[in-house]
Motif scaffolding. Structure first.
Motif, short mmCIF file in Angstrom:
data_model
loop_
_atom_site.label_atom_id
_atom_site.label_comp_id
_atom_site.label_asym_id
_atom_site.label_seq_id
_atom_site.Cartn_x
_atom_site.Cartn_y
_atom_site.Cartn_z
N LEU A 101 67.60 76.11 94.01
CA LEU A 101 66.44 76.92 93.69
C LEU A 101 66.23 76.88 92.19
O LEU A 101 67.17 77.13 91.42
N ILE A 102 65.03 76.56 91.76
CA ILE A 102 64.67 76.55 90.34
C ILE A 102 63.71 77.70 90.09
O ILE A 102 62.73 77.88 90.82
N LYS A 103 63.99 78.46 89.05
CA LYS A 103 63.15 79.61 88.73
C LYS A 103 62.68 79.47 87.29
O LYS A 103 63.47 79.21 86.39
N ARG A 104 61.38 79.67 87.07
CA ARG A 104 60.81 79.55 85.74
C ARG A 104 60.18 80.89 85.31
O ARG A 104 59.42 81.50 86.05
N GLU A 140 58.02 68.57 86.32
CA GLU A 140 58.76 69.66 85.67
C GLU A 140 60.13 69.84 86.31
O GLU A 140 61.15 70.00 85.62
N ILE A 141 60.18 69.77 87.62
CA ILE A 141 61.45 69.94 88.33
C ILE A 141 62.42 68.82 87.95
O ILE A 141 63.60 69.07 87.69
N ARG A 142 61.94 67.59 87.91
CA ARG A 142 62.81 66.47 87.53
C ARG A 142 63.34 66.66 86.10
O ARG A 142 64.52 66.42 85.83
N THR A 150 73.82 78.76 81.12
CA THR A 150 73.29 79.01 82.47
C THR A 150 71.78 79.21 82.46
O THR A 150 71.21 79.55 83.49
N ALA A 151 71.14 79.01 81.32
CA ALA A 151 69.68 79.10 81.23
C ALA A 151 69.20 78.02 80.28
O ALA A 151 69.92 77.60 79.37
N LEU A 152 67.97 77.59 80.50
CA LEU A 152 67.42 76.47 79.75
C LEU A 152 66.05 76.87 79.20
O LEU A 152 65.20 77.36 79.94
N ALA A 153 65.84 76.66 77.89
CA ALA A 153 64.56 76.95 77.25
C ALA A 153 63.81 75.66 76.98
O ALA A 153 64.38 74.67 76.52
N HIS A 154 62.50 75.67 77.28
CA HIS A 154 61.64 74.52 76.97
C HIS A 154 60.22 75.03 76.75
O HIS A 154 59.62 75.62 77.66
N ASN A 155 59.70 74.80 75.56
CA ASN A 155 58.37 75.28 75.18
C ASN A 155 58.27 76.78 75.43
O ASN A 155 59.09 77.54 74.93
N ASP A 156 57.28 77.21 76.20
CA ASP A 156 57.09 78.65 76.43
C ASP A 156 57.85 79.15 77.64
O ASP A 156 57.68 80.31 78.04
N ASN A 174 63.95 85.36 78.04
CA ASN A 174 64.43 84.23 77.25
C ASN A 174 65.86 83.92 77.66
O ASN A 174 66.42 84.53 78.59
N VAL A 175 66.49 82.97 76.99
CA VAL A 175 67.85 82.58 77.35
C VAL A 175 68.81 83.76 77.22
O VAL A 175 69.69 83.96 78.07
N ALA A 176 68.64 84.55 76.17
CA ALA A 176 69.53 85.71 75.99
C ALA A 176 69.40 86.69 77.14
O ALA A 176 70.40 87.23 77.64
N ALA A 177 68.17 86.94 77.58
CA ALA A 177 67.96 87.89 78.68
C ALA A 177 68.59 87.38 79.97
O ALA A 177 69.26 88.14 80.69
N LEU A 178 68.38 86.10 80.28
CA LEU A 178 68.99 85.56 81.49
C LEU A 178 70.51 85.54 81.39
O LEU A 178 71.21 85.76 82.39
N SER A 179 71.03 85.30 80.20
CA SER A 179 72.49 85.30 80.03
C SER A 179 73.07 86.68 80.31
O SER A 179 74.18 86.80 80.85
#
Length: 378
Positions: free
Chosen positions: A66-69, A27-29, A108-114, A76-81
């Motif tokens: 640092l990666i945060k999920r 997932e990190i890669r 500055t945010a990435l969405a993938h599946n859930d 969602n992307v809008a909230a993180l933005s």
């Protein structure tokens, strides 16, 4: 890329099970492949024990990051933005924040599946509170003093930020959208159905009677002061583990704006005190205020932004109420998203109601009195 999977900080302390699984090497890669400024690979050196999301520190291949999920139903992307825009404003105003990395698509945010991801370069400073439960007292009064100063500087910087309130429909936000209204019950009756899962989570609880019994008396004391409120952005979750430190005990970096929202300075200051100055995990009869820390924090804050009589009155009135909307959101989070009714009950009985009731105790009243007292910073 591996690290032992830790437990998690929960509502009653450290728990062995995790609400959200740790990030995997694959997932990190996959995530880092979307960030051209970050070198993929390396070693996962640490998994965070903080709740509500999963985070990992990756080191070795290039600059550490640092990666945060987050689950997309929470952020969602809008909230993180929204969070990132506030952080960018604060950085322009000189607040030491760590800005997120940018994807190849310029986001500055990435969405993938859930899931929704954000990636940060390794922030400067030492994480002295990494292994300390959230919302615990500071390690020393000197840290509390520095944290108070830094929060006041953030409020000065946030005063020129004019984005609208982000609390509507967002889970787990520090908000005064309800308690900032003159009619508490009418505001709650309109707000509860708009919060994800909250109406369902409250169906088996006599929440309106509980609000009238426990919260309304405190809110009645706030109502006359509502016209004095000057809105501004707030951090929403100010405590030691959301700060990185220099060896001298100063603030090197401010972290984690996930609970940030448009509130006001005294609401945000009250939130910082409520979350860091009381040992909430102790039994109610043994619960004590970190008095030296609180006095130091307020002195530090006053060196940058000395409170007047109105500010002191607002701080006192907010303190038993700042947790209300976040606590209700936690009830919905545990009940309907995690399907964890025991934690939902703790959030409702011990947090929503219990924190407010504690302020009627001798220790709680003494804490409120400090907020009203001149000469201690408050």
């Amino acid at each position: 890329m591996s690290a032992a999977e830790p437990g998690q900080f929960g509502v009653l302390g450290v728990q062995t099970g995790r609400d959200w699984p740790c990030l995997t090497a694959e997932e990190i890669r996959a995530v880092l492949a979307h960030y051209p400024g970050v070198v993929p690979g390396g070693t996962c050196a640490w998994h965070s024990m903080r709740p509500f999301s999963a985070a990992a520190l990756v080191t070795g291949a290039g600059e550490a990051c640092l990666i945060k999920r987050h689950h997309s139903s929470l952020r969602n992307v809008a909230a993180l933005s929204e969070e990132h825009a506030f952080m960018q404003h604060l950085a322009r105003e000189g607040v030491p924040v760590c800005l997120p990395c940018v994807t190849a698509e310029g986001t500055t945010a990435l969405a993938h599946n859930d899931w929704t991801y954000e990636v940060f370069p390794r922030a400067p400073g030492e994480d002295m509170y990494r292994d300390v439960m959230s919302w615990q007292p500071y390690l020393c009064p000197e840290h509390a003093y520095a944290a108070g100063q830094a929060l006041a500087r953030l409020h000065h910087a946030a005063a020129s930020y004019s984005a609208p309130d982000r609390a509507a429909g967002r889970a787990l936000i520090s908000s005064m959208a309800v308690i900032g209204q003159a009619d508490l019950m009418a505001a709650l009756q309109a707000w509860v159905p708009a919060q994800p899962g909250l109406a369902q989570a409250l169906r088996s609880r006599s929440w309106q009677e509980d609000v009238q019994r426990v919260l309304s008396p405190w809110h009645d004391r706030l109502v006359p002061l509502l016209p004095e409120i000057v809105p501004c952005g707030g951090h929403g979750d100010w405590h030691g583990s959301n700060l990185l430190w220099t060896p001298q005990g100063d603030i090197a970096c401010v972290l984690d704006f996930g609970m940030a929202g448009r509130t006001c300075a005294m609401f945000d200051l009250a939130t910082a005190l409520e979350r860091s100055m009381v040992d909430w995990l102790a039994p109610a009869q043994e619960r004590h205020v970190a008095g030296q820390d609180m006095a130091a924090f307020l002195r530090g804050y006053a060196t940058i932004s000395p409170p007047d009589d109105t500010a002191r009155a607002l701080l006192r009135a907010f303190l038993p109420l700042v947790h209300v909307e976040f606590a209700l959101s936690e009830v919905a989070y545990f009940e309907t998203l995690l399907h964890d009714p025991s934690s939902a009950s703790v959030a409702y009985d011990d947090y929503l109601l219990g924190h407010a009731q504690w302020f009627n105790s001798a220790e709680g009243q003494a804490m409120l009195d400090v907020c009203s007292r001149r000469g201690t910073g408050a």
